[in-house]
Design an enzyme around this catalytic site. Structure first.
Site, PDB file in Angstrom:
ATOM      1  N   GLU A   1      -3.145  -4.628  -2.888  1.00  7.99           N
ATOM      2  CA  GLU A   1      -3.713  -5.518  -3.905  1.00  7.99           C
ATOM      3  C   GLU A   1      -3.782  -4.824  -5.259  1.00  7.99           C
ATOM      4  O   GLU A   1      -3.420  -5.391  -6.293  1.00  7.99           O
ATOM      5  CB  GLU A   1      -5.134  -5.943  -3.499  1.00  7.99           C
ATOM      6  CG  GLU A   1      -5.217  -6.719  -2.205  1.00  7.99           C
ATOM      7  CD  GLU A   1      -5.390  -5.831  -0.979  1.00  7.99           C
ATOM      8  OE1 GLU A   1      -4.798  -4.726  -0.925  1.00  7.99           O
ATOM      9  OE2 GLU A   1      -6.114  -6.244  -0.061  1.00  7.99           O
TER      10      GLU A   1
ATOM     11  N   CYS B   1     -10.790  -3.027  -3.971  1.00  2.98           N
ATOM     12  CA  CYS B   1      -9.874  -4.062  -4.500  1.00  2.98           C
ATOM     13  C   CYS B   1     -10.654  -5.286  -4.972  1.00  2.98           C
ATOM     14  O   CYS B   1     -10.300  -5.906  -5.977  1.00  2.98           O
ATOM     15  CB  CYS B   1      -8.845  -4.447  -3.443  1.00  2.98           C
ATOM     16  SG  CYS B   1      -7.662  -3.108  -3.150  1.00  2.98           S
TER      17      CYS B   1
ATOM     18  N   CYS C   1     -10.291  -4.742   0.685  1.00  3.90           N
ATOM     19  CA  CYS C   1     -11.361  -3.744   0.727  1.00  3.90           C
ATOM     20  C   CYS C   1     -12.279  -3.915  -0.496  1.00  3.90           C
ATOM     21  O   CYS C   1     -11.956  -4.616  -1.460  1.00  3.90           O
ATOM     22  CB  CYS C   1     -10.789  -2.331   0.790  1.00  3.90           C
ATOM     23  SG  CYS C   1     -10.264  -1.682  -0.807  1.00  3.90           S
TER      24      CYS C   1
ATOM     25  N   ASN D   1       0.848  -1.203   0.000  1.00  4.41           N
ATOM     26  CA  ASN D   1       0.000   0.000   0.000  1.00  4.41           C
ATOM     27  C   ASN D   1       0.878   1.246   0.000  1.00  4.41           C
ATOM     28  O   ASN D   1       1.983   1.271   0.577  1.00  4.41           O
ATOM     29  CB  ASN D   1      -1.032   0.002   1.136  1.00  4.41           C
ATOM     30  CG  ASN D   1      -0.462  -0.209   2.513  1.00  4.41           C
ATOM     31  OD1 ASN D   1       0.589  -0.813   2.688  1.00  4.41           O
ATOM     32  ND2 ASN D   1      -1.160   0.306   3.506  1.00  4.41           N
ATOM     33  N   ILE D   2       0.369   2.263  -0.672  1.00  3.57           N
ATOM     34  CA  ILE D   2       1.123   3.516  -0.858  1.00  3.57           C
ATOM     35  C   ILE D   2       0.170   4.671  -0.538  1.00  3.57           C
ATOM     36  O   ILE D   2      -0.786   4.905  -1.284  1.00  3.57           O
ATOM     37  CB  ILE D   2       1.634   3.627  -2.313  1.00  3.57           C
ATOM     38  CG1 ILE D   2       2.463   2.389  -2.691  1.00  3.57           C
ATOM     39  CG2 ILE D   2       2.444   4.912  -2.498  1.00  3.57           C
ATOM     40  CD1 ILE D   2       2.746   2.252  -4.177  1.00  3.57           C
ATOM     41  N   GLU D   3       0.422   5.339   0.581  1.00  2.92           N
ATOM     42  CA  GLU D   3      -0.495   6.397   1.014  1.00  2.92           C
ATOM     43  C   GLU D   3      -0.073   7.760   0.479  1.00  2.92           C
ATOM     44  O   GLU D   3       1.004   7.913  -0.118  1.00  2.92           O
ATOM     45  CB  GLU D   3      -0.603   6.385   2.540  1.00  2.92           C
ATOM     46  CG  GLU D   3      -1.191   5.063   3.010  1.00  2.92           C
ATOM     47  CD  GLU D   3      -1.473   4.996   4.498  1.00  2.92           C
ATOM     48  OE1 GLU D   3      -0.972   5.850   5.252  1.00  2.92           O
ATOM     49  OE2 GLU D   3      -2.196   4.069   4.898  1.00  2.92           O
TER      50      GLU D   3
ATOM     51  N   CYS E   1      -4.144   0.655  -2.375  1.00  7.13           N
ATOM     52  CA  CYS E   1      -3.989  -0.565  -1.584  1.00  7.13           C
ATOM     53  C   CYS E   1      -2.926  -1.476  -2.206  1.00  7.13           C
ATOM     54  O   CYS E   1      -2.651  -1.404  -3.413  1.00  7.13           O
ATOM     55  CB  CYS E   1      -5.301  -1.331  -1.529  1.00  7.13           C
ATOM     56  SG  CYS E   1      -6.581  -0.558  -0.539  1.00  7.13           S
TER      57      CYS E   1
HETATM   58  N1  THU Z   1      -5.222  -1.375   2.768  1.00 12.20           N
HETATM   59  C1  THU Z   1      -4.694  -2.200   1.812  1.00 12.20           C
HETATM   60  O1  THU Z   1      -3.638  -1.925   1.237  1.00 12.20           O
HETATM   61  N2  THU Z   1      -5.356  -3.342   1.527  1.00 12.20           N
HETATM   62  C2  THU Z   1      -6.459  -3.791   2.188  1.00 12.20           C
HETATM   63  O2  THU Z   1      -6.943  -4.862   1.877  1.00 12.20           O
HETATM   64  C3  THU Z   1      -7.046  -2.990   3.272  1.00 12.20           C
HETATM   65  C4  THU Z   1      -6.466  -1.626   3.445  1.00 12.20           C
HETATM   66  C5  THU Z   1      -4.474  -0.172   3.120  1.00 12.20           C
HETATM   67  C6  THU Z   1      -5.062   1.125   2.680  1.00 12.20           C
HETATM   68  C7  THU Z   1      -4.435   2.080   3.678  1.00 12.20           C
HETATM   69  O3  THU Z   1      -3.121   2.427   3.227  1.00 12.20           O
HETATM   70  C8  THU Z   1      -4.278   1.264   4.947  1.00 12.20           C
HETATM   71  O4  THU Z   1      -4.341  -0.085   4.517  1.00 12.20           O
HETATM   72  C9  THU Z   1      -5.345   1.541   5.992  1.00 12.20           C
HETATM   73  O5  THU Z   1      -6.605   1.449   5.446  1.00 12.20           O
END
Ligand code: THU
Length: 140
Positions: free
Chosen positions: A58, A97, A94, A45-47, A56
């Site tokens: 995935e 995804c 989520c 994941n990359i915020e 996310c």
């Molecule tokens: N996130 C994912 O990368 N995949 C998931 O299946 C659930 C959530 C990430 C998004 C965000 O960067 C962090 O988790 C918190 O929601």
């Protein structure tokens, strides 16, 4: 999928946690996506400071694969949890995804592999976590 392949994918997903960029949530997610070509595409994941552009793990893996020419997939392994916590519970994908999976995967066949830090494994079919999903076939 064979047990050894599942374990290998979970290990690769765990290795991606090191690349996860999460200054806002501290929630790290790693993914390993198996293409029908036999290749494994990784993702984390990359915020983003503006929050909504965050991606996310995935989807990172799917977009890497599709941009590399693969559109057919067998399975994805996903792991994740809050940084600093010693136990990682199962991390389920989520809704966004799941919808991206629906675009490229057969919901009756595509397997979602979840691993926790205790070494437990869950294997779920896409159809079971996205029932009555809307996909490309609905537009035919
Ligand atoms: N996130 C994912 O990368 N995949 C998931 O299946 C659930 C959530 C990430 C998004 C965000 O960067 C962090 O988790 C918190 O929601």
């Amino acid at each position: 999928m064979k047990k050894e392949q599942i374990i290998k994918m979970i290990e690769i997903a765990f290795s991606q946690l090191a690349y996860s960029y999460t200054p806002y949530s501290d929630f790290k997610v790693g993914a390993a996506l198996l293409g029908k070509n036999g290749r494994i595409y990784t993702g984390c994941n990359i915020e983003n400071a503006a929050y909504t552009p965050s991606n996310c793990a995935e989807r990172t893996a799917f977009f890497k694969a599709v941009s590399d020419g693969e559109r057919n997939f067998r399975a994805i392994a996903i792991v994740g949890g809050k940084e600093g916590e010693k136990d990682y519970d199962f991390c389920s994908p989520c809704g966004v995804c799941r919808q991206v999976m629906m675009e490229f995967c057969d919901p009756e066949e595509f397997e979602i592999v979840l691993g926790n830090s205790a070494g437990d494994i869950k294997v779920i079919k896409l159809k079971d976590i996205l029932p009555e999903g809307f996909g490309p076939e609905n537009l035919e």
